[in-house]
Design a protein around this motif. Structure first.
Motif, PDB file in Angstrom:
ATOM      1  N   MET A   1      77.793 -67.196 -12.761  1.00 42.00           N
ATOM      2  CA  MET A   1      76.781 -67.427 -11.764  1.00 42.00           C
ATOM      3  C   MET A   1      75.597 -66.479 -11.942  1.00 42.00           C
ATOM      4  O   MET A   1      74.465 -66.866 -11.712  1.00 42.00           O
ATOM      5  N   LYS A   2      75.889 -65.236 -12.314  1.00 42.19           N
ATOM      6  CA  LYS A   2      74.833 -64.251 -12.507  1.00 42.19           C
ATOM      7  C   LYS A   2      73.835 -64.741 -13.549  1.00 42.19           C
ATOM      8  O   LYS A   2      72.625 -64.622 -13.363  1.00 42.19           O
ATOM      9  N   TYR A   3      74.341 -65.336 -14.605  1.00 45.84           N
ATOM     10  CA  TYR A   3      73.455 -65.764 -15.690  1.00 45.84           C
ATOM     11  C   TYR A   3      72.624 -66.982 -15.294  1.00 45.84           C
ATOM     12  O   TYR A   3      71.548 -67.203 -15.838  1.00 45.84           O
ATOM     13  N   SER A   4      73.090 -67.752 -14.328  1.00 51.41           N
ATOM     14  CA  SER A   4      72.289 -68.896 -13.884  1.00 51.41           C
ATOM     15  C   SER A   4      71.025 -68.429 -13.161  1.00 51.41           C
ATOM     16  O   SER A   4      69.943 -68.963 -13.376  1.00 51.41           O
ATOM     17  N   ILE A   5      71.147 -67.407 -12.310  1.00 53.01           N
ATOM     18  CA  ILE A   5      69.969 -66.905 -11.613  1.00 53.01           C
ATOM     19  C   ILE A   5      69.019 -66.201 -12.589  1.00 53.01           C
ATOM     20  O   ILE A   5      67.799 -66.323 -12.481  1.00 53.01           O
ATOM     21  N   LEU A   6      69.586 -65.503 -13.567  1.00 59.63           N
ATOM     22  CA  LEU A   6      68.749 -64.852 -14.578  1.00 59.63           C
ATOM     23  C   LEU A   6      68.001 -65.884 -15.408  1.00 59.63           C
ATOM     24  O   LEU A   6      66.815 -65.709 -15.713  1.00 59.63           O
ATOM     25  N   SER A  29      57.021 -57.134  -8.905  1.00 56.91           N
ATOM     26  CA  SER A  29      56.996 -58.505  -8.382  1.00 56.91           C
ATOM     27  C   SER A  29      58.391 -58.917  -7.919  1.00 56.91           C
ATOM     28  O   SER A  29      59.406 -58.364  -8.353  1.00 56.91           O
ATOM     29  N   CYS A  30      58.410 -59.885  -7.040  1.00 56.97           N
ATOM     30  CA  CYS A  30      59.679 -60.332  -6.471  1.00 56.97           C
ATOM     31  C   CYS A  30      60.630 -60.835  -7.553  1.00 56.97           C
ATOM     32  O   CYS A  30      61.814 -60.537  -7.529  1.00 56.97           O
ATOM     33  N   SER A  31      60.097 -61.585  -8.501  1.00 58.41           N
ATOM     34  CA  SER A  31      60.967 -62.124  -9.550  1.00 58.41           C
ATOM     35  C   SER A  31      61.540 -61.008 -10.427  1.00 58.41           C
ATOM     36  O   SER A  31      62.710 -61.054 -10.800  1.00 58.41           O
ATOM     37  N   HIS A  32      60.740 -59.993 -10.743  1.00 63.84           N
ATOM     38  CA  HIS A  32      61.250 -58.883 -11.545  1.00 63.84           C
ATOM     39  C   HIS A  32      62.286 -58.063 -10.783  1.00 63.84           C
ATOM     40  O   HIS A  32      63.288 -57.627 -11.344  1.00 63.84           O
ATOM     41  N   TYR A  33      62.040 -57.870  -9.502  1.00 64.88           N
ATOM     42  CA  TYR A  33      62.982 -57.124  -8.669  1.00 64.88           C
ATOM     43  C   TYR A  33      64.325 -57.855  -8.591  1.00 64.88           C
ATOM     44  O   TYR A  33      65.383 -57.263  -8.797  1.00 64.88           O
ATOM     45  N   VAL A  34      64.281 -59.144  -8.306  1.00 63.88           N
ATOM     46  CA  VAL A  34      65.519 -59.928  -8.187  1.00 63.88           C
ATOM     47  C   VAL A  34      66.235 -59.990  -9.534  1.00 63.88           C
ATOM     48  O   VAL A  34      67.464 -59.893  -9.596  1.00 63.88           O
ATOM     49  N   PHE A  35      65.494 -60.126 -10.620  1.00 62.06           N
ATOM     50  CA  PHE A  35      66.090 -60.155 -11.952  1.00 62.06           C
ATOM     51  C   PHE A  35      66.853 -58.855 -12.218  1.00 62.06           C
ATOM     52  O   PHE A  35      67.996 -58.884 -12.686  1.00 62.06           O
ATOM     53  N   GLU A  36      66.223 -57.715 -11.910  1.00 60.92           N
ATOM     54  CA  GLU A  36      66.884 -56.429 -12.150  1.00 60.92           C
ATOM     55  C   GLU A  36      68.139 -56.260 -11.301  1.00 60.92           C
ATOM     56  O   GLU A  36      69.168 -55.809 -11.788  1.00 60.92           O
ATOM     57  N   VAL A  37      68.029 -56.619 -10.020  1.00 66.42           N
ATOM     58  CA  VAL A  37      69.186 -56.465  -9.134  1.00 66.42           C
ATOM     59  C   VAL A  37      70.323 -57.389  -9.568  1.00 66.42           C
ATOM     60  O   VAL A  37      71.485 -56.970  -9.636  1.00 66.42           O
ATOM     61  N   ALA A  38      70.007 -58.640  -9.875  1.00 60.99           N
ATOM     62  CA  ALA A  38      71.048 -59.587 -10.288  1.00 60.99           C
ATOM     63  C   ALA A  38      71.687 -59.154 -11.606  1.00 60.99           C
ATOM     64  O   ALA A  38      72.903 -59.259 -11.772  1.00 60.99           O
ATOM     65  N   GLU A  41      73.658 -55.724 -10.571  1.00 59.58           N
ATOM     66  CA  GLU A  41      74.679 -55.714  -9.516  1.00 59.58           C
ATOM     67  C   GLU A  41      75.371 -57.053  -9.293  1.00 59.58           C
ATOM     68  O   GLU A  41      76.266 -57.136  -8.467  1.00 59.58           O
ATOM     69  N   GLY A  42      74.941 -58.106  -9.969  1.00 55.94           N
ATOM     70  CA  GLY A  42      75.631 -59.374  -9.853  1.00 55.94           C
ATOM     71  C   GLY A  42      74.893 -60.420  -9.031  1.00 55.94           C
ATOM     72  O   GLY A  42      73.842 -60.179  -8.449  1.00 55.94           O
ATOM     73  N   PHE A  43      75.480 -61.604  -8.993  1.00 54.75           N
ATOM     74  CA  PHE A  43      74.867 -62.788  -8.394  1.00 54.75           C
ATOM     75  C   PHE A  43      74.615 -62.633  -6.899  1.00 54.75           C
ATOM     76  O   PHE A  43      73.513 -62.900  -6.417  1.00 54.75           O
ATOM     77  N   LEU A  44      75.610 -62.224  -6.147  1.00 52.04           N
ATOM     78  CA  LEU A  44      75.465 -62.135  -4.687  1.00 52.04           C
ATOM     79  C   LEU A  44      74.418 -61.101  -4.275  1.00 52.04           C
ATOM     80  O   LEU A  44      73.611 -61.351  -3.373  1.00 52.04           O
ATOM     81  N   ASN A  45      74.416 -59.962  -4.922  1.00 50.23           N
ATOM     82  CA  ASN A  45      73.394 -58.960  -4.615  1.00 50.23           C
ATOM     83  C   ASN A  45      72.015 -59.437  -5.041  1.00 50.23           C
ATOM     84  O   ASN A  45      71.018 -59.114  -4.395  1.00 50.23           O
ATOM     85  N   GLY A  46      71.941 -60.211  -6.105  1.00 52.42           N
ATOM     86  CA  GLY A  46      70.669 -60.809  -6.511  1.00 52.42           C
ATOM     87  C   GLY A  46      70.157 -61.785  -5.466  1.00 52.42           C
ATOM     88  O   GLY A  46      68.965 -61.810  -5.153  1.00 52.42           O
ATOM     89  N   LEU A  50      66.783 -61.511  -3.231  1.00 52.47           N
ATOM     90  CA  LEU A  50      65.838 -62.624  -3.128  1.00 52.47           C
ATOM     91  C   LEU A  50      65.542 -62.941  -1.667  1.00 52.47           C
ATOM     92  O   LEU A  50      64.383 -63.122  -1.279  1.00 52.47           O
ATOM     93  N   TYR A  51      66.554 -62.964  -0.831  1.00 51.68           N
ATOM     94  CA  TYR A  51      66.377 -63.229   0.598  1.00 51.68           C
ATOM     95  C   TYR A  51      65.529 -62.136   1.258  1.00 51.68           C
ATOM     96  O   TYR A  51      64.621 -62.426   2.035  1.00 51.68           O
ATOM     97  N   PHE A  52      65.806 -60.881   0.934  1.00 50.67           N
ATOM     98  CA  PHE A  52      65.035 -59.773   1.500  1.00 50.67           C
ATOM     99  C   PHE A  52      63.571 -59.870   1.118  1.00 50.67           C
ATOM    100  O   PHE A  52      62.687 -59.740   1.960  1.00 50.67           O
ATOM    101  N   ARG A  53      63.304 -60.122  -0.164  1.00 44.99           N
ATOM    102  CA  ARG A  53      61.919 -60.230  -0.611  1.00 44.99           C
ATOM    103  C   ARG A  53      61.242 -61.455  -0.011  1.00 44.99           C
ATOM    104  O   ARG A  53      60.100 -61.391   0.415  1.00 44.99           O
ATOM    105  N   TYR A  54      61.923 -62.570   0.056  1.00 35.62           N
ATOM    106  CA  TYR A  54      61.341 -63.786   0.625  1.00 35.62           C
ATOM    107  C   TYR A  54      60.982 -63.570   2.095  1.00 35.62           C
ATOM    108  O   TYR A  54      59.937 -64.010   2.565  1.00 35.62           O
TER     109      TYR A  54
END
Length: 98
Positions: A1-6, A29-38, A41-46, A50-54
């Motif tokens: 799942m992590k790789y799908s969001i990446l 940027s939001c996309s770079h931040y979410v990419f790094e976190v995912a 730290e994995g899919f759920l944290n990513g 994403l929810y926090f930034r949105y």
């Protein structure tokens, strides 16, 4: 799942216009931040990132100078305060010019 969001974020980077002005209120940027976190730290944290930034990357923020530390900070719509290291440089220059 992590790789799908990446993969989705990398696809977004390929399709996004390079000529559009940055509109994000955060330095990273939001996309770079979410990419790094995912990636780190994995899919759920990513998804949580994403929810926090949105939820917070929109109008309704307030930039102010902290009266105690004299640093520029930003109050987000969710009432979270972030330091100047997270604020977009274009917003900091507008604040300094005032």
């Amino acid at each position: 799942m992590k790789y799908s969001i990446l993969l989705l974020i990398q696809l977004y980077w390929l399709l996004k216009s390079k000529r559009s002005k940055p509109k994000c209120i955060f330095r990273k940027s939001c996309s770079h931040y979410v990419f790094e976190v995912a990636n780190r730290e994995g899919f759920l944290n990513g998804l949580n990132a994403l929810y926090f930034r949105y939820k917070n990357c929109r109008y309704g923020y307030e930039i102010f100078t902290n009266p105690i530390t004299h640093e520029i900070e930003m109050l987000l719509p969710s009432k979270v305060v972030v330091g100047n290291h997270e604020i977009a440089k274009r917003l900091l220059t507008k604040t300094i010019k005032k």
